[in-house]
Design a protein around this motif. Structure first.
Motif, PDB file in Angstrom:
ATOM      1  N   LEU A 128       0.812  -1.214   0.000  1.00  0.00           N
ATOM      2  CA  LEU A 128       0.000   0.000   0.000  1.00  0.00           C
ATOM      3  C   LEU A 128       0.845   1.263   0.000  1.00  0.00           C
ATOM      4  N   LYS A 129       1.912   1.291   0.776  1.00  0.00           N
ATOM      5  CA  LYS A 129       2.729   2.499   0.851  1.00  0.00           C
ATOM      6  C   LYS A 129       3.353   2.832  -0.504  1.00  0.00           C
ATOM      7  N   GLU A 130       3.915   1.834  -1.170  1.00  0.00           N
ATOM      8  CA  GLU A 130       4.522   2.040  -2.472  1.00  0.00           C
ATOM      9  C   GLU A 130       3.461   2.395  -3.512  1.00  0.00           C
ATOM     10  N   TYR A 131       2.313   1.720  -3.438  1.00  0.00           N
ATOM     11  CA  TYR A 131       1.214   1.975  -4.366  1.00  0.00           C
ATOM     12  C   TYR A 131       0.708   3.406  -4.230  1.00  0.00           C
ATOM     13  N   ALA A 132       0.478   3.845  -2.996  1.00  0.00           N
ATOM     14  CA  ALA A 132      -0.017   5.204  -2.761  1.00  0.00           C
ATOM     15  C   ALA A 132       0.994   6.242  -3.250  1.00  0.00           C
TER      16      ALA A 132
END
Length: 70
Positions: free
Chosen positions: A52-56
């Motif tokens: 999620l962190k990389e995606y966001a």
């Protein structure tokens, strides 16, 4: 708030909102290079399952650099 006796019809228009990072996947394509929407898109673009962190962060970068021809 709205006074019901002064409102004709719905007091508020229905809507649904969520952050873009809630989508499972996003693909940004230049005009003319869009993928075939009937094909398997699972390996294209960015997927939330990668973290999620990389995606966001990828989504934030993509939105910041969007142009009308994408």
């Amino acid at each position: 708030g709205d006074v019901p006796s002064e409102i004709n019809g719905e007091a508020e228009r229905p809507m649904f909102a969520m952050p873009l990072w809630a989508l499972d996947q996003f693909i940004v394509s230049d005009e003319g290079t869009e993928p075939d929407l009937t094909a398997d898109l699972s390996q294209l673009g960015h997927r939330r399952t990668t973290g999620l962190k990389e995606y966001a962060a990828a989504l934030e970068r993509a939105v910041a650099s969007l142009t009308p021809d994408q």
